[in-house]
Design an enzyme around this catalytic site. Structure first.
Site, PDB file in Angstrom:
ATOM      1  N   GLU A  97       0.839  -1.208   0.000  1.00  0.00           N
ATOM      2  CA  GLU A  97       0.000   0.000   0.000  1.00  0.00           C
ATOM      3  C   GLU A  97       0.875   1.258   0.000  1.00  0.00           C
ATOM      4  O   GLU A  97       1.834   1.342   0.767  1.00  0.00           O
ATOM      5  CB  GLU A  97      -0.867  -0.029   1.264  1.00  0.00           C
ATOM      6  CG  GLU A  97      -1.850   1.119   1.418  1.00  0.00           C
ATOM      7  CD  GLU A  97      -2.622   1.044   2.738  1.00  0.00           C
ATOM      8  OE1 GLU A  97      -2.168   0.335   3.677  1.00  0.00           O
ATOM      9  OE2 GLU A  97      -3.670   1.711   2.844  1.00  0.00           O
TER      10      GLU A  97
ATOM     11  N   LYS B 232      -9.762   1.863  -2.226  1.00  0.00           N
ATOM     12  CA  LYS B 232      -9.994   1.333  -0.867  1.00  0.00           C
ATOM     13  C   LYS B 232     -11.375   1.721  -0.363  1.00  0.00           C
ATOM     14  O   LYS B 232     -11.713   2.907  -0.297  1.00  0.00           O
ATOM     15  CB  LYS B 232      -8.901   1.892   0.046  1.00  0.00           C
ATOM     16  CG  LYS B 232      -8.863   1.319   1.448  1.00  0.00           C
ATOM     17  CD  LYS B 232      -7.592   1.840   2.164  1.00  0.00           C
ATOM     18  CE  LYS B 232      -7.408   1.277   3.549  1.00  0.00           C
ATOM     19  NZ  LYS B 232      -6.095   1.687   4.123  1.00  0.00           N
TER      20      LYS B 232
ATOM     21  N   CYS C 108      -5.504  -3.065   2.814  1.00  0.00           N
ATOM     22  CA  CYS C 108      -5.268  -2.902   4.253  1.00  0.00           C
ATOM     23  C   CYS C 108      -6.523  -3.003   5.111  1.00  0.00           C
ATOM     24  O   CYS C 108      -6.989  -4.112   5.363  1.00  0.00           O
ATOM     25  CB  CYS C 108      -4.492  -1.623   4.506  1.00  0.00           C
ATOM     26  SG  CYS C 108      -3.540  -1.705   6.063  1.00  0.00           S
TER      27      CYS C 108
END
Lengths: 304, 304
Positions: free
Chosen positions: B46, B119, B156
């Site tokens: 990331e 995300k 994440c």
């Protein structure tokens, strides 16, 4: 936050033989031990009143089914009252001629019947022919008030479905109880046994983490021969209770009857959810697809 | 089943310093190593082009953002083409003045841009102030065709949400890549560090099991000081790849740059789903509540 934030919970790991009376007597012994140890609620294994009859498809096994107000819950209501302990009591439910469920009743410490959960996800694998016996549950996912909190009840195969854990936790459960009957098929044990057990424990610890709840998996022990054919299952015991971070707090043996007792701390549960605020961040407006069976892989565009 | 059922995949674990050029150069080195090792697709961590700037809320950090057709994906398209390897390339996306995303572009082995994932779940904890920087993704959950299968990309914090894994796997992903930047806050490490890392790995292994997919978590390494104040994060490395039974196939160190390579076996994936047929048994008619925020604990009735 009130001062009394903990509640002691217990899980009974036991063998289950052919006699309902013997199984009930042994369950009663362990429930009394759990009450002596200070537990407020105790959970028994899936279908604990008999052998795991689903190793074969045999219509004679339906004779084991009983109504909600049948001998198992009636007997356990008395045990709950006598020992002042709530009980999660799995049983083979006969709802009507031709409709049978894999169920669990919840009895409070006064012996009152609080409600029923009917196993929602029904397995069918070699040696675990449950789709022959059990109509899938139609009550949805359930929680029950016990002490100062709520408990959720799911059963065995439900263990593998994140949706079941989520929908139960969403109703305010502090703990998910999973009465279970899972074991090794002897031919597979050497090659697959360790991986199967690890996956079973891992996916449930994952539910604890993702939902910020305690999880208790409550299994039976013993080698049981199929009533027809030559199959057998070695139930792997290893009942366990983990905390909202997935940490194992108590774990039973592979082959001994025993109880697990731990203190469920609802203040600690809330503390975990404050620093790991997954509930805050769910993208509920993007989850509608979860009610679909599958999405045919399709259009991928840049989308920018 | 065709004979060629395996595809080699790779993950790059690396440190990320202040210079985009240096980070890109080091990423390029590791991508070349992955290609030499025979990988078809490689995933970077990331926001790998810079330090993890979200330790503080600082408007100057927005200067690091770039459009989709910016320097990072442009450079990596050339790297993909040169080494004939598909790349999952996380970057800080500037979509418009005031709209920034934590994104990953997917480039195929010819350097073509296949698509974008933004995300969906954005954290905000002390030291991880991502809600200040990132607009939550509005593209939903995505898969991309690579080789003979599809890959899913999540980022994440998405790691902690079973819904994200499910909705991505449902689109035919054989593997979920999770570019990541997670680590220990030094003050917490002694007390909480082991539990935090274990939970992170466990919940992702749980997604692999529940969905019958491979999972690759791709983290950075190194101690990074906050650009303002006195905070720091020790990124914990330990990138890993696990199989559809949640078994760890490869795991990286805490503090070294390295690549992980494993063979993803889509025949084995289907074999696992045949004996653990969770996809068959989802109770989709009972899952509508998953699009709700919470269910106020309510009526519990016998329901029989």
């Amino acid at each position: 936050m009130s001062e009394a934030t903990t509640m002691r919970i217990a899980a009974v790991q036991m063998a289950c033989d052919a006699s309902r009376e013997d199984n009930l007597a042994r369950a009663t012994h362990w429930i009394a031990e759990a009450a002596k140890a200070g537990a407020t609620v105790v959970c028994l294994p899936e279908l604990f009143t008999g052998p795991y009859f689903c190793q074969t498809e045999d219509t004679a096994a339906f004779e084991r089914a009983e109504p909600v107000q049948g001998p198992t819950l009636t007997a356990l209501a008395g045990v709950a009252r006598e020992h002042r302990i709530a009980i999660v009591a799995p049983f083979f439910e006969r709802r009507a001629a031709g409709i049978y469920h894999n169920s669990a009743g919840v009895l409070d410490a006064a012996g009152h019947f609080w409600g029923l959960y009917r196993k929602m996800h029904i397995p069918d694998d070699p040696g675990f022919y449950e789709k022959f016996y059990f109509t899938p549950g139609d009550l949805g996912f359930k929680t029950f008030p016990i002490g100062d909190t709520r408990i959720g009840v799911l059963i065995c195969w439900d263990q593998w479905f994140p949706e079941a854990a989520r929908l139960t936790a969403m109703q305010g459960a502090s703990i998910l109880f999973y009465p279970t009957a899972i074991g090794w098929v002897p031919d597979e044990k050497a090659d697959q046994g360790a991986a199967q057990h690890a996956a079973w424990q891992t996916v449930q610890r994952g539910h604890a983490i993702a939902n910020g709840v305690y999880v208790a998996a409550v299994n039976r022990i013993g080698m049981e021969q199929a009533t027809q054919g030559q199959g057998a299952i070695e139930f792997w015991g290893q009942s366990f209770i983990c905390d909202p971070q997935g940490q194992i707090l108590a774990e039973a043996s592979v082959d001994q009857e025993e109880i697990l007792c731990v203190d469920l701390d609802v203040a600690q549960l809330e503390a975990v959810r404050r620093i790991w605020p997954f509930w805050r961040d769910r993208r509920i407006e993007a989850y509608a697809g979860l009610t679909d069976r599958w999405h045919t892989p399709g259009s991928e565009t840049g989308g920018a």
